[in-house]
Design a protein around this motif. Structure first.
Motif, short mmCIF file in Angstrom:
data_model
loop_
_atom_site.label_atom_id
_atom_site.label_comp_id
_atom_site.label_asym_id
_atom_site.label_seq_id
_atom_site.Cartn_x
_atom_site.Cartn_y
_atom_site.Cartn_z
N LYS A 28 0.79 -1.36 0.08
CA LYS A 28 0.14 -0.02 0.21
C LYS A 28 0.84 1.22 0.08
N ASN A 29 1.66 1.20 0.41
CA ASN A 29 2.87 2.35 0.84
C ASN A 29 3.57 2.44 -0.49
N TRP A 30 4.02 1.31 -1.27
CA TRP A 30 4.58 1.67 -2.48
C TRP A 30 3.33 2.26 -3.53
N GLN A 31 2.28 1.91 -3.34
CA GLN A 31 1.18 2.45 -4.29
C GLN A 31 1.02 3.93 -3.92
N TYR A 51 2.58 -18.45 -7.85
CA TYR A 51 1.80 -17.41 -7.40
C TYR A 51 2.55 -16.34 -6.67
N THR A 52 3.75 -16.44 -6.48
CA THR A 52 4.52 -15.55 -5.66
C THR A 52 4.83 -14.47 -6.83
N LEU A 53 5.15 -14.81 -8.06
CA LEU A 53 5.52 -13.83 -9.17
C LEU A 53 4.17 -13.21 -9.78
N ARG A 58 2.55 -7.33 -9.94
CA ARG A 58 1.61 -6.38 -9.80
C ARG A 58 2.01 -4.94 -9.37
N TYR A 59 3.27 -5.19 -8.52
CA TYR A 59 3.61 -3.94 -7.75
C TYR A 59 5.06 -3.76 -7.79
N ALA A 60 5.82 -4.87 -8.44
CA ALA A 60 7.42 -4.58 -8.39
C ALA A 60 7.89 -5.18 -9.50
N ASP A 61 9.08 -4.94 -9.84
CA ASP A 61 10.02 -5.33 -10.73
C ASP A 61 10.92 -6.82 -10.08
N GLU A 93 5.41 -14.52 -21.12
CA GLU A 93 4.69 -14.28 -22.46
C GLU A 93 3.12 -14.41 -22.34
N LYS A 94 2.60 -14.96 -21.07
CA LYS A 94 1.25 -14.98 -20.99
C LYS A 94 0.80 -13.82 -20.43
N THR A 95 1.55 -13.15 -19.55
CA THR A 95 0.95 -11.92 -18.84
C THR A 95 1.77 -10.85 -19.23
N GLY A 96 2.74 -10.71 -19.91
CA GLY A 96 3.25 -9.50 -20.38
C GLY A 96 4.26 -8.97 -19.45
N ASN A 97 4.50 -9.74 -18.44
CA ASN A 97 5.61 -9.23 -17.49
C ASN A 97 7.14 -9.53 -18.10
N HIS A 98 8.19 -9.04 -17.34
CA HIS A 98 9.37 -8.91 -17.69
C HIS A 98 10.21 -9.49 -16.64
N VAL A 99 9.80 -10.67 -15.79
CA VAL A 99 10.59 -11.20 -14.88
C VAL A 99 12.05 -11.68 -15.52
N ARG A 100 13.19 -11.64 -14.70
CA ARG A 100 14.26 -12.00 -15.09
C ARG A 100 14.82 -13.12 -14.25
N PHE A 101 15.89 -13.82 -14.81
CA PHE A 101 16.28 -14.93 -14.09
C PHE A 101 17.82 -14.81 -13.76
#
Length: 258
Positions: A28-31, A51-53, A58-61, A93-101
């Motif tokens: 909430k503070n980030w938002q 689920y963690t990702l 939604r709120y962070a990179d 690919e499914k969500t449009g996110n850019h999670v890195r590894f």
């Protein structure tokens, strides 16, 4: 960025801490401040990161840090590493996110040294706490090196892991680094159930034991069979070559997340 001590210091010292509530307050503070922090998230396997990702992105990179020298045998470690990469690729690919590894070196001997004398401890006891500390220390050090705002772990999504212990270890580790620990209890709010659903949705391999040789033997896991199956699984597979777009790339210690 928020130091979780801002919340912990207000609590009764004998009170059981709801780390999920603390994380929600931080979100909430980030938002409110319109900030999107950079998180280095330790993950032991793809199922724990599901689920963690879904929640955190939604709120962070987020960059997943695969740092798990406790996993035995080596072929099983490689299978889980590949599955983790494939899930990130499919999730993006499914969500449009850019999670890195990003992956740490596989150094099982250092893990054995860390838990020496605790080999006969039952699952969930002293050996596990030492193992959490060993891995989260690696994550925190990497978070400092790469200028992440927070380091955290997907371990708290598992009903087999004591979130109070994982978080208390994370807080202890934070005290030795110039980075901040991200508290969590991802199994809450149907997080674990959602992880099961996502494993089916993404066809994610779910292992039959947490990782270390000691717990596997206590559970009666057929490790030679696990090794054979893992070797067969990883034949012809190369996560770095197949999913190059998820690689976290950096050139020097001052470079931040892309």
């Amino acid at each position: 960025m928020i130091d979780l001590h801002e919340f912990l210091d207000r609590l009764n010292p004998n009170q059981k801490i709801n780390y999920d509530t603390i994380l929600q307050k931080m979100v909430k503070n980030w938002q409110l401040t319109k900030s999107r922090p950079k998180i280095l998230l330790h993950s032991c396997c793809a199922p724990c990161s599901t689920y963690t990702l879904e929640y955190l992105t939604r709120y962070a990179d987020v960059t997943v840090y695969y740092a798990n020298s406790n996993i035995h045998p080596r072929a099983e470690y490689q299978r889980r590493e590949y599955v983790q990469q494939k899930f990130i690729h499919d999730f993006n690919e499914k969500t449009g996110n850019h999670v890195r590894f990003l992956a740490a070196s596989y150094e099982p001997q250092k893990y054995f040294e860390a838990v020496r004398g605790l080999e006969k401890e039952p699952e969930g006891a002293k050996r596990c706490r030492v193992c959490f500390s060993y891995r989260l220390d690696i994550v925190a050090a990497k978070a400092v090196e790469l200028n992440f705002d927070y380091f955290g772990s997907a371990l708290t999504i598992s009903p087999h892991k004591n979130s109070q212990v994982v978080n208390s270890v994370g807080i202890e580790v934070q005290n030795f680094y110039t980075t901040k620990y991200l508290p969590s209890d991802f199994k809450k709010n149907n997080g674990y159930q959602r992880s099961l659903e996502m494993c089916k949705e993404y066809n994610v391999y779910r292992q039959c034991y947490c990782g270390c040789i000691f717990a596997a033997k206590m559970q009666g896991i057929n490790l030679p069979q696990i090794r054979r199956e893992a070797i067969e699984f990883i034949k012809g597979k190369d996560g770095a070559a197949e999913f190059p777009e998820i690689r976290f790339v950096y050139h020097d210690k001052s470079e931040k997340v892309e």
